[in-house]
Design a protein around this motif. Structure first.
Motif, PDB file in Angstrom:
ATOM      1  N   UNK A  65      -3.824  13.112  -6.429  1.00  0.00           N
ATOM      2  CA  UNK A  65      -2.868  12.382  -5.418  1.00  0.00           C
ATOM      3  C   UNK A  65      -3.864  12.693  -4.148  1.00  0.00           C
ATOM      4  N   UNK A  66      -4.281  13.603  -3.802  1.00  0.00           N
ATOM      5  CA  UNK A  66      -5.001  13.844  -2.805  1.00  0.00           C
ATOM      6  C   UNK A  66      -6.125  12.916  -2.493  1.00  0.00           C
ATOM      7  N   UNK A  67      -6.827  12.750  -3.633  1.00  0.00           N
ATOM      8  CA  UNK A  67      -7.997  11.499  -3.534  1.00  0.00           C
ATOM      9  C   UNK A  67      -7.440  10.304  -3.391  1.00  0.00           C
ATOM     10  N   UNK A 154       0.956  -9.734   4.729  1.00  0.00           N
ATOM     11  CA  UNK A 154       0.431  -8.450   5.325  1.00  0.00           C
ATOM     12  C   UNK A 154       1.574  -7.441   5.387  1.00  0.00           C
ATOM     13  N   UNK A 155       3.003  -7.956   5.796  1.00  0.00           N
ATOM     14  CA  UNK A 155       3.907  -6.952   5.834  1.00  0.00           C
ATOM     15  C   UNK A 155       4.269  -6.539   4.465  1.00  0.00           C
ATOM     16  N   UNK A 156       4.179  -7.067   3.445  1.00  0.00           N
ATOM     17  CA  UNK A 156       4.330  -6.611   2.058  1.00  0.00           C
ATOM     18  C   UNK A 156       3.230  -5.691   1.606  1.00  0.00           C
ATOM     19  N   UNK A 157       2.069  -6.129   2.299  1.00  0.00           N
ATOM     20  CA  UNK A 157       0.822  -5.375   1.749  1.00  0.00           C
ATOM     21  C   UNK A 157       0.717  -3.906   2.520  1.00  0.00           C
ATOM     22  N   UNK A 158       1.126  -3.899   3.712  1.00  0.00           N
ATOM     23  CA  UNK A 158       1.281  -2.784   4.576  1.00  0.00           C
ATOM     24  C   UNK A 158       2.447  -1.896   4.053  1.00  0.00           C
ATOM     25  N   UNK A 159       3.513  -2.389   3.615  1.00  0.00           N
ATOM     26  CA  UNK A 159       4.838  -1.469   2.847  1.00  0.00           C
ATOM     27  C   UNK A 159       4.198  -0.877   1.668  1.00  0.00           C
ATOM     28  N   UNK A 160       3.517  -1.653   0.923  1.00  0.00           N
ATOM     29  CA  UNK A 160       2.914  -1.083  -0.205  1.00  0.00           C
ATOM     30  C   UNK A 160       2.089   0.013   0.027  1.00  0.00           C
ATOM     31  N   UNK A 161       1.102  -0.239   0.809  1.00  0.00           N
ATOM     32  CA  UNK A 161      -0.027   0.812   1.250  1.00  0.00           C
ATOM     33  C   UNK A 161       0.746   2.149   1.665  1.00  0.00           C
ATOM     34  N   UNK A 162       1.693   1.934   2.717  1.00  0.00           N
ATOM     35  CA  UNK A 162       2.451   2.991   3.248  1.00  0.00           C
ATOM     36  C   UNK A 162       3.256   3.718   2.020  1.00  0.00           C
ATOM     37  N   UNK A 164       2.593   3.929  -1.086  1.00  0.00           N
ATOM     38  CA  UNK A 164       1.536   4.636  -2.027  1.00  0.00           C
ATOM     39  C   UNK A 164       1.371   6.064  -1.224  1.00  0.00           C
ATOM     40  N   UNK A 165       0.693   5.923  -0.104  1.00  0.00           N
ATOM     41  CA  UNK A 165       0.378   7.216   0.821  1.00  0.00           C
ATOM     42  C   UNK A 165       1.713   8.093   0.671  1.00  0.00           C
ATOM     43  N   UNK A 166       2.749   7.731   1.069  1.00  0.00           N
ATOM     44  CA  UNK A 166       4.078   8.409   1.168  1.00  0.00           C
ATOM     45  C   UNK A 166       4.301   9.312  -0.261  1.00  0.00           C
ATOM     46  N   UNK A 167       4.121   8.319  -1.182  1.00  0.00           N
ATOM     47  CA  UNK A 167       4.519   8.749  -2.690  1.00  0.00           C
ATOM     48  C   UNK A 167       3.444   9.842  -2.993  1.00  0.00           C
ATOM     49  N   UNK A 168       2.273   9.441  -2.735  1.00  0.00           N
ATOM     50  CA  UNK A 168       1.119  10.647  -2.854  1.00  0.00           C
ATOM     51  C   UNK A 168       1.341  11.981  -2.148  1.00  0.00           C
ATOM     52  N   UNK A 169       1.663  11.839  -0.913  1.00  0.00           N
ATOM     53  CA  UNK A 169       2.070  13.011  -0.044  1.00  0.00           C
ATOM     54  C   UNK A 169       3.175  13.883  -0.563  1.00  0.00           C
ATOM     55  N   UNK A 170       4.255  12.861  -1.012  1.00  0.00           N
ATOM     56  CA  UNK A 170       5.651  13.839  -1.642  1.00  0.00           C
ATOM     57  C   UNK A 170       4.981  14.453  -2.968  1.00  0.00           C
ATOM     58  N   UNK A 171       4.021  13.883  -3.802  1.00  0.00           N
ATOM     59  CA  UNK A 171       3.679  14.539  -5.128  1.00  0.00           C
ATOM     60  C   UNK A 171       2.855  15.893  -4.611  1.00  0.00           C
TER      61      UNK A 171
END
Length: 562
Positions: A65-67, A154-162, A164-171
């Protein structure tokens, strides 16, 4: 239905999202590039003997998750594939050197890499390194090149990117919360693991290094503006400071090493300092640090280019200076002083294709000594025992200890072979230092001469799986910080300075360091300044007392005559 272009055949191609590609690269790095990290972590948590099985099971997920979070922050938009490819190359390089030499990656290591000259860099190349890059970077890059990324707004891409990062931080947060005590204990007791996780260690080191490099230029800080000395009388005084490279005290026979690595110095009546320590574990730190007056504890990397050092003070007081280099430069210590690069002057008897042996530092030195009619300090910067190709550092005549490791892949050689090659470099250093002493002795009728030798740092030769040098000082073994240091003086200089030889011999048993160099040289050259501290002068307590104020009064009297 659209037809596939002949230029882009469908074979091998598959379509995934950017998050999926980032996760796949993170998983690849987790599994293939972090063997050193996992070995230290596994030992740190006690392996299977650890009773917290959830903690052991969660470690790979935590790191994944960190990586993933880190790679997601670094790779954006259309540049995603290119950035991930670059990170794979950089990570492969970091993992190779960590695995092969037992190093860790921090900003100091990046500075060492940046200041390495091409000849030193090529010594690290090997077919094994090429194979490592092809397997751990080339193969995944090839697969990435066959990937077609989903094209979304780009809006959908940004939502997906953020997302994914939020899910990694939550994990990460959830795992840490369930085993907080175990994770905090691991990090607290093994701080070095942050320097071992690829590629987060490289990213952190690069950020720190670039922040320092692009910081606003600092105003040059003047040191010893009040420097003065009495108008010299008698013969010119010449002090040669020899800065060694990668020599460790443990392998000097003068320090009790079983092998005779210092036969010539043993016959020259030198004062040996048995307990000398370095300012750093890399040339880029130790060389500028030893010529400052702030000591190891007060030294910062920025001082190399923003603060005056020993040579500025000497010149201000009227002492001539010269730096002769057979290494990769003075690392900022001599930027305002006369400098000679002798590493490529092609003297047949002293040079092999690509590099010169350290005797080249003495080439032409007699002519310079003949020209002196004033006091001077000369620095000779040696190539010394620079690795990993130790066998290249000495002429064939000095290959006394055999068989030797003739490879830059030290972990492929027997440790005895590595030590043999390394000890031969010290045997040659002994010869060069003895020749330097003989040259100074030859000139002692006209000059009062002395030589002070100290290495910049030490070296690991495979102890505990560690090779070369450059580990952070707090975790570096003594092999990298305990350095050889010795002094020779002509009888004329000894008498002129009033130094008691018995006192110096006693000093040789006491702890000293590179912190003493600045003040000891100023003391020997009779330079008075507020920047000088008598308690750090190795020779001050062995000399008759002097009154600096009285000396200044005499100087003012002399100046009124003109």
């Amino acid at each position: 239905m659209s037809q596939q272009s002949p230029a882009t055949p469908a074979r091998w191609r598959f379509t995934i999202s950017r998050n999926s590609l980032t996760l796949a690269v993170a998983l690849w790095m987790l599994l293939t590039m972090n063997g050193t990290f996992w070995r230290v972590v596994w030992d740190g948590v006690g392996g299977w003997s650890n009773d917290n099985k959830w903690f052991l099971a969660s470690l790979p997920l935590f790191v994944l998750c960190w990586l993933f979070g880190l790679l997601s922050l670094l790779s954006w938009g259309r540049a995603t594939k290119a950035i991930l490819g670059l990170l794979l190359v950089v990570s492969a390089a970091a993992s190779y050197f960590m695995y092969s030499y037992g190093i860790v990656i921090d900003s100091s290591m990046l500075e060492n890499i940046a200041q390495t000259d091409p000849a030193e860099a090529t010594e690290l190349l090997s077919w094994r390194m090429a194979g490592w890059f092809l397997l751990f970077a080339g193969l995944p890059i090839l697969l990435i090149s066959r990937v077609r990324l989903l094209q979304r707004g780009w809006k959908r891409e940004l939502r997906g990117k953020l997302g994914g990062i939020a899910l990694a931080l939550l994990c990460i947060g959830a795992i840490a919360a369930t085993s907080y005590q175990s994770y905090s204990s691991l990090v607290r007791n093994h701080r070095e693991i942050r320097l071992m996780l690829v590629p987060s260690n490289v990213v952190a080191a690069a950020h720190s290094y670039l922040k320092h490099q692009f910081a606003a230029p600092l105003k040059l800080e003047v040191v010893g503006a009040d420097a003065y000395r009495l108008l010299p009388g008698g013969k010119p005084k010449v002090m040669v400071v020899v800065v060694g490279e990668t020599a460790r005290a443990a392998n000097f026979s003068l320090n009790g090493y079983a092998r005779e690595t210092n036969p010539e110095l043993a016959a020259r009546g030198v004062i040996n300092f048995e307990q000398a320590s370095s300012c750093g574990t890399a040339t880029a730190v130790s060389v500028p640090c030893m010529f400052q007056n702030v000591g190891r504890d007060g030294y910062k990397d920025s001082m190399a280019n923003s603060r005056e050092g020993l040579f500025d003070v000497l010149q201000r007081a009227g002492v001539g200076v010269l730096w002769r280099d057979n290494n990769s430069g003075c690392k900022g210590a001599c930027v305002r002083e006369p400098y000679e690069d002798v590493s490529h002057i092609e003297v047949d008897a002293m040079c092999d294709p690509g590099e010169c042996h350290d005797e080249v530092l003495l080439n032409g030195l007699q002519a310079y000594l003949d020209s002196l009619n004033h006091d001077a300090v000369i620095v000779l910067h040696m190539k010394g025992s620079h690795g990993p190709a130790y066998y290249k550092r000495y002429p064939a005549a000095f290959e006394k200890f055999t068989p030797v490791c003739k490879s830059n892949q030290l972990d492929r050689c027997q440790q005895a072979e590595i030590v043999n090659a390394y000890d031969n470099t010290l045997l040659y250093t002994d010869h060069v230092l003895a020749k330097t002493i003989d040259l100074l002795q030859h000139n002692s009728q006209r000059l009062d001469t002395g030589m002070l030798y100290l290495s910049d740092h030490g070296e690991s030769l495979g102890e505990n799986g560690i090779y070369l040098h450059g580990l952070p000082y707090a975790m570096a073994p003594s092999e990298q910080t305990h350095i050889p240091m010795l002094m020779w003086m002509s009888s004329g200089l000894e008498k002129r300075q009033g130094i008691a030889a018995s006192c110096l011999e006693a000093k040789g048993k006491q702890p000293v360091s590179q912190d003493n160099l600045f003040h000891s040289v100023l003391g020997l050259m009779d330079v008075h300044t507020e920047a000088y501290h008598a308690d750090l002068d190795l020779f001050r307590s062995c000399r008759p007392p002097t009154d600096g104020k009285y000396a200044k009064h005499l100087l003012q009297q002399e100046q009124t005559k003109y």
